[in-house]
Scaffold this motif. Sequence first.
Motif, mmCIF file in Angstrom:
data_model
loop_
_atom_site.group_PDB
_atom_site.id
_atom_site.type_symbol
_atom_site.label_atom_id
_atom_site.label_comp_id
_atom_site.label_asym_id
_atom_site.label_seq_id
_atom_site.Cartn_x
_atom_site.Cartn_y
_atom_site.Cartn_z
ATOM 1 N N LEU A 189 0.158 3.936 -2.898
ATOM 2 C CA LEU A 189 0.063 5.638 -3.073
ATOM 3 C C LEU A 189 1.103 6.422 -3.174
ATOM 4 O O LEU A 189 1.060 7.756 -3.245
ATOM 5 N N GLY B 79 -9.162 -0.378 -2.567
ATOM 6 C CA GLY B 79 -8.384 0.539 -1.889
ATOM 7 C C GLY B 79 -7.174 0.094 -1.300
ATOM 8 O O GLY B 79 -7.151 -1.379 -1.625
ATOM 9 N N SER C 30 -6.855 8.289 4.861
ATOM 10 C CA SER C 30 -5.227 8.061 6.080
ATOM 11 C C SER C 30 -5.784 9.310 6.904
ATOM 12 O O SER C 30 -5.105 8.376 7.968
ATOM 13 N N TYR D 32 -8.225 8.833 -0.789
ATOM 14 C CA TYR D 32 -7.159 8.413 -0.080
ATOM 15 C C TYR D 32 -6.773 9.413 1.320
ATOM 16 O O TYR D 32 -6.312 8.473 1.838
ATOM 17 N N HIS E 270 -2.548 3.460 8.218
ATOM 18 C CA HIS E 270 -2.903 4.192 7.737
ATOM 19 C C HIS E 270 -1.773 5.819 7.660
ATOM 20 O O HIS E 270 -1.961 5.988 6.936
ATOM 21 N N SER F 299 0.905 -1.390 0.048
ATOM 22 C CA SER F 299 -0.693 0.005 -0.060
ATOM 23 C C SER F 299 0.781 1.208 0.201
ATOM 24 O O SER F 299 0.764 2.148 -0.664
ATOM 25 N N HIS G 60 0.022 4.728 5.009
ATOM 26 C CA HIS G 60 -0.520 5.213 3.699
ATOM 27 C C HIS G 60 -0.545 6.707 3.005
ATOM 28 O O HIS G 60 0.489 7.159 2.403
#
Length: 315
Positions: free
Chosen positions: A208, A308, A244, A240, A263, A204, A266
């Motif tokens: 991102l 996601g 987050s 996003y 989070h 992730s 991210h």
Amino acid sequence: MSECDACGKEENMPYQCGHCGGTYCGEHRLPEAHDCPGLNDWNDPSGVFDSGFDDSVTSSGGNQSGGMASRVGLDTGPGGVLGYFRGNVTYLFLTVMAIVFALEHIVLLGVGSQLFQTLFVLSPDHPEYVWTWVTSVFSHQPFSFYHILGNGIIIYFFGQLVEQQLGSKKYAIFFLASGMLAGLGQIGLQMVQSGGGYGVLGASGAALAILGFLTVLKPDLRVYLYFLIPVPIWAITGFYLLLSVFGSLSPGAAGLLGGNIAHTAHLIGLGIGLWYGKKVKDRARIPGQLQFGRGGGGGPGGPGGPGGPGGRGPF
């Protein structure tokens, strides 16, 4: 109708550059006609690309690759095994993710959770397991296809664009660095707050970072969400970001946001992407839109609705 990225002319049958992925009219279709960033890769005076894995390509009575790879007997030239991965690192990483996902289940079902944690999970209890700094990036929550598919969709459709801009070597470093730093940042925060906690796994942070990078380079890049809805990439990245930030500031709402999601990781990945995109913005060129089926010359199509990037699992 498509718009030429160089002059803005509307074209019914545009050309797509195989080096930078841009869309051009007939006048600007050649790389030298639109100042293609891919020309920066043409560094071999004998007119042959190097493999992208070795900076020390030389010419002495013919083409020959030097450096570490040649010393250990690996052919990194255009016809060599590693030469295949030039421009294909995105697909290589996706393949590794799939293989690691299968290995996770073999280890978990065949040996047990302890070995699974040791091999694949970056844990605040054992940050000294340095191999997990890398393996955790390619690992995903077992039995959760949503997690790996969510990350995989973003990496598949957007990663190739970033690879075209940076080149395979720099893209590989960018991907691994953002993924590892995101994971390390997450467990570092957990260690400061409570001295331990859940481990993290997943790509992730790297996904991102890719979104952040492209958002800086081309904020109005049109993405056909679910193949139908045109939205600018800044809106997807912003969604996003808000998700987050909200998850980081409201840990108690984690269940409403889809479970144990890292989070903080991210946010770190997104921050790295935004920073690096700003750093290279003046040298990059991005096509005007992404659409399913547009991929020419190895370029990407369009995202069929990115899931996601956090998916399920801690990361």
